[in-house]
Design an enzyme around this catalytic site. Structure first.
Site, PDB file in Angstrom:
ATOM      1  N   ASN A 189       0.825  -1.208   0.000  1.00 62.53           N
ATOM      2  CA  ASN A 189       0.000   0.000   0.000  1.00 62.53           C
ATOM      3  C   ASN A 189       0.861   1.261   0.000  1.00 62.53           C
ATOM      4  O   ASN A 189       0.606   2.209  -0.752  1.00 62.53           O
ATOM      5  CB  ASN A 189      -0.909   0.021   1.233  1.00 62.53           C
ATOM      6  N   ARG A 236      -6.344   2.088 -13.017  1.00 65.11           N
ATOM      7  CA  ARG A 236      -4.925   2.194 -12.673  1.00 65.11           C
ATOM      8  C   ARG A 236      -4.291   0.835 -12.347  1.00 65.11           C
ATOM      9  O   ARG A 236      -4.810   0.062 -11.544  1.00 65.11           O
ATOM     10  CB  ARG A 236      -4.731   3.137 -11.487  1.00 65.11           C
ATOM     11  N   HIS A 241     -16.896   3.093 -13.536  1.00 66.21           N
ATOM     12  CA  HIS A 241     -16.564   2.304 -12.360  1.00 66.21           C
ATOM     13  C   HIS A 241     -17.713   1.394 -11.943  1.00 66.21           C
ATOM     14  O   HIS A 241     -17.566   0.574 -11.034  1.00 66.21           O
ATOM     15  CB  HIS A 241     -16.191   3.264 -11.209  1.00 66.21           C
ATOM     16  N   TYR A 252     -12.154  -9.975  -1.396  1.00 68.57           N
ATOM     17  CA  TYR A 252     -12.882  -8.717  -1.256  1.00 68.57           C
ATOM     18  C   TYR A 252     -14.302  -9.010  -0.776  1.00 68.57           C
ATOM     19  O   TYR A 252     -15.008  -9.828  -1.375  1.00 68.57           O
ATOM     20  CB  TYR A 252     -12.966  -7.974  -2.592  1.00 68.57           C
ATOM     21  N   ARG A 299     -13.680   2.161   5.589  1.00 70.90           N
ATOM     22  CA  ARG A 299     -12.453   1.357   5.570  1.00 70.90           C
ATOM     23  C   ARG A 299     -11.207   2.211   5.443  1.00 70.90           C
ATOM     24  O   ARG A 299     -10.221   1.997   6.127  1.00 70.90           O
ATOM     25  CB  ARG A 299     -12.490   0.360   4.414  1.00 70.90           C
TER      26      ARG A 299
END
Length: 692
Positions: free
Chosen positions: A45, A402, A432, A466, A563
């Protein structure tokens, strides 16, 4: 950075989230190798953060345009200073966790990972042999002389900077050497009889053999270095020319972007560091002090332990018997709306949705948006089969996703060759939304639509980690409106009728949310019950935060499950004292967006792919969808109630976004992810074998 500002800078907020990820590596209730994975996630990250966000902030800060800087909520340089301070503190904590907690526990479990120590005599022959047979051919050692052009430092690659000296000479020579961690394993298991498993890093194998790489030199010092480069694609003009070709060109440029971070071993010789700065034309702002080892996201690849107790036991995806013993999935959707919860329930039903559509003779059209496609995508293959079977298949592929641009382009070319009609990115917008629409003829020849609405990507790989939701429905109003969304994507045709069921950015998404908040505000002013529950990844958009502040100030009870980025300050007296914000970090990545409004006792519930960020509300095509079936609303309500009560993995966020455990971890009672899994299992007979 002022603690009185009503908005927290998004990047500092994001660092708060990543720190919460790091804290998961300290939770003794998590198996050791799962805690190591959280160290890898944190490192990965942070690496992307420097490649994208830091590079962008520095570009803005360098502009001589005060109006653009003013458009930010905080001045870039002030934010950058705070970021560097926070990152340094987190990196220190990272090192402490690794040295003082992870390494000793590895040792206690008969796993010895070499770290800056002499190699045991019985292991030296293996280290030399491995170096000569596996490593040597990948190395490109370079003497860095003053007159010669500096070699190119590849983005994210790690190198050793070496200080050398000839025997009997006072002259110091500098060199650099690649660590081929992309071609070879970063962690190597050393064969050894007995219970103890010995691991050594590729870096240390190379260090041990430096005299063979630089014969005739004395090794005075050896230090790890790494360069991050700006990896955000810069498409100057999306509105003219071939956007796909422009993106392909930019992909080639990504790996040679300007520096955004030069990471170096804090023990490095100052003269060597000065030489590297001059040689590679680095800016002082590029320099970041680090530890002996970089790219610790490679901890993902550490060899699996022999003890099963050191990892999570596999969690078998649950089945839905009502969707198993049926001839047609579409007939099942006709009878009632169907909802799936991932990764708790099997993703096979999503694959079946596309596979059945591909071969069903009654299906005539398939339309779908793809944002991040799996590398080996069953769904893309089903769409190819559908086109070959004579279906009219239209796929919108977002080629500006991305770090997935190249894979998306690869699949787009395959589908186009098979006869799929491809629609590529809209200039100035990203698509999206996670939606699919199937047109099918019934026995009387009437056409009917079936839709899949998701909060996560059509990606069977990420669906395993996820936490997302998907709705399959034949609701006429929702499917007709979704068809209008696809018409807009294809022909930019503005729908004649307004969206009544769906929330669609560019049309009604933010305005409908504002209206629903206003309704709760009005109820609170009248002394009636009023509440809002919002679950999302990120909340940044200022006018939406202001509406929540307004609602809080009149007594609306607001519960947030955020989150990642949270630019809202919760719990500030007179501003947001009725807003409670929590964050959940656990085995699965919380990814769903859920919105629940009290609505006078008749709850309105929406799910969506959209966060409350400027990009989602204004610069993307997003789709939010309602839940109408009381049974499905009850399922989502069960999940949300568990998450709001999560005392094991939930953290309470204060006005500075410090992550506070809700109770002591040893006293926790509710672990929402595992409890929701068990609740779902109790609702169904899941005796079927899992095919995953």
């Amino acid at each position: 950075m002022s603690n009185q500002a009503p908005y927290i800078p998004r990047d500092l907020s994001w660092l708060s989230f990543n720190y919460r990820v790091l804290l998961e590596a300290t939770d003794k209730s998590v198996p050791l190798f799962e805690r190591i994975k959280f160290l890898a996630i944190y490192s990965s990250n942070l690496d992307e953060f420097f490649r994208v966000r830091i590079a962008s902030l520095r570009q803005v800060d360098a502009l001589d345009k005060p109006d653009i800087k003013k458009a930010l909520y905080h001045m870039p340089q002030e934010v950058l200073d705070s970021i560097y301070e926070e990152v340094n503190n987190q990196q220190d904590e990272y090192g402490r966790i690794f040295r003082e907690e992870i390494l000793p526990e590895l040792f206690d479990n008969d796993i010895h990972l070499y770290q800056n120590e002499n190699i045991r005599p019985e292991h030296r022959a293996f280290v030399v042999r491995y170096f000569r047979s596996k490593v040597l051919s990948y190395l490109q050692p370079t003497i860095l002389s003053q007159g010669k052009k500096a070699p190119f430092l590849e983005n994210r690659a790690i190198y050793l900077a070496v200080k050398l000296q000839k025997p009997g000479s006072n002259h110091v020579t500098y060199a650099h050497l690649n660590i081929p961690s992309g071609e070879l394993p970063r962690f190597i298991s050393i064969p050894q009889p007995g219970h103890t498993q010995y691991l050594i890093m590729l870096d240390d194998i190379i260090r041990y053999n430096l005299t063979a790489i630089f014969p005739g030199y004395i090794i005075l010092g050896c230090y790890s270095i790494k360069l991050n480069r700006d990896a955000d694609l810069a498409i100057e003009d999306e509105f003219s020319g071939d956007l796909v070709n422009k993106i392909r060109t930019q992909l080639d440029q990504r790996e040679i972007g300007p520096p955004s971070r030069f990471l170096y071993d804090s023990e490095i010789d100052p003269d060597l560091l000065d030489f590297l700065v001059e040689k590679f034309k680095l800016n002082e702002k590029d320099l970041v002090s680090g530890g002996r080892y970089h790219n610790l996201y490679d901890l993902f690849s550490i060899p699996e332990p022999k003890k099963e107790s050191l990892t999570y036991h596999p969690l078998a995806a649950l089945h839905k018997p009502a969707l198993e013993n049926i001839v047609s999935l579409f007939d099942a959707i006709d009878s009632e709306d169907r909802m799936l919860h991932f990764p708790y329930q099997s993703y096979d039903y999503v694959l079946r949705f596309f596979n059945e559509a591909a071969i069903d003779p009654a299906v005539t059209h398939i339309k779908v948006t793809l944002y991040r496609i799996a590398h080996n995508s069953f769904i893309a293959n089903a769409l190819i089969s559908a086109a070959r079977n004579g279906k009219k298949v239209t796929v919108f592929v977002e080629v500006k996703a991305r770090f997935d641009e190249e894979n998306n382009l690869r699949w787009a070319e395959k589908m186009e060759k098979a006869g799929v009609r491809l629609i590529y990115s809209i200039p100035g917008l990203k698509v999206h939304a996670k939606v699919a629409l199937v047109r099918r003829r019934d026995e009387e020849g009437n056409k009917k639509h079936y839709a899949f609405f998701g909060t996560g990507n059509f990606n069977e790989n990420t669906a395993n980690i996820y936490a997302d939701h998907g709705l399959m429905t034949s609701h006429a109003g929702m499917t007709d409106e979704l068809n209008n969304v696809f018409k807009y994507l294809h022909k930019r045709k503005i729908p004649k009728e307004e969206f009544r069921h769906l929330l669609v950015s560019q049309f009604n998404l933010d305005t409908r949310f504002v209206k629903m908040i206003d309704k709760e505000i009005a109820a609170a002013k009248e002394g009636k019950p009023a509440s809002i529950i919002i679950k999302l990844n990120n909340i940044e958009e200022r006018h939406m935060i202001d509406k929540l502040y307004e609602a809080s100030q009149v007594g609306v009870d607001i519960q947030l499950i955020v989150r990642g980025i949270c630019c809202l300050r919760p719990g500030v007296k007179g501003l947001s004292e009725n807003i409670r914000a929590i964050r959940i970090v656990d085995r699965f990545l919380e990814h769903a967006r859920i919105f629940i409004f009290h609505n006078g006792g008749s709850e309105k519930m929406y799910l969506s792919s959209a966060d409350w960020m400027r990009r989602n509300l204004h610069d993307r095509i997003e789709v939010g969808f309602p839940l109408y079936d009381p049974k499905l609303k009850a399922e989502i309500r069960k999940l949300i109630d568990l998450q709001l009560q999560d005392t094991c993995k939930g953290s309470l966020l204060d006005k500075h976004l410090v992550n506070h455990p809700i109770v002591g971890r040893e006293d926790c009672q509710v672990r929402s992810q595992m409890d929701f899994y068990e609740w779902l299992r109790s609702q169904e007979d899941n005796t079927l074998p899992d095919l995953n």
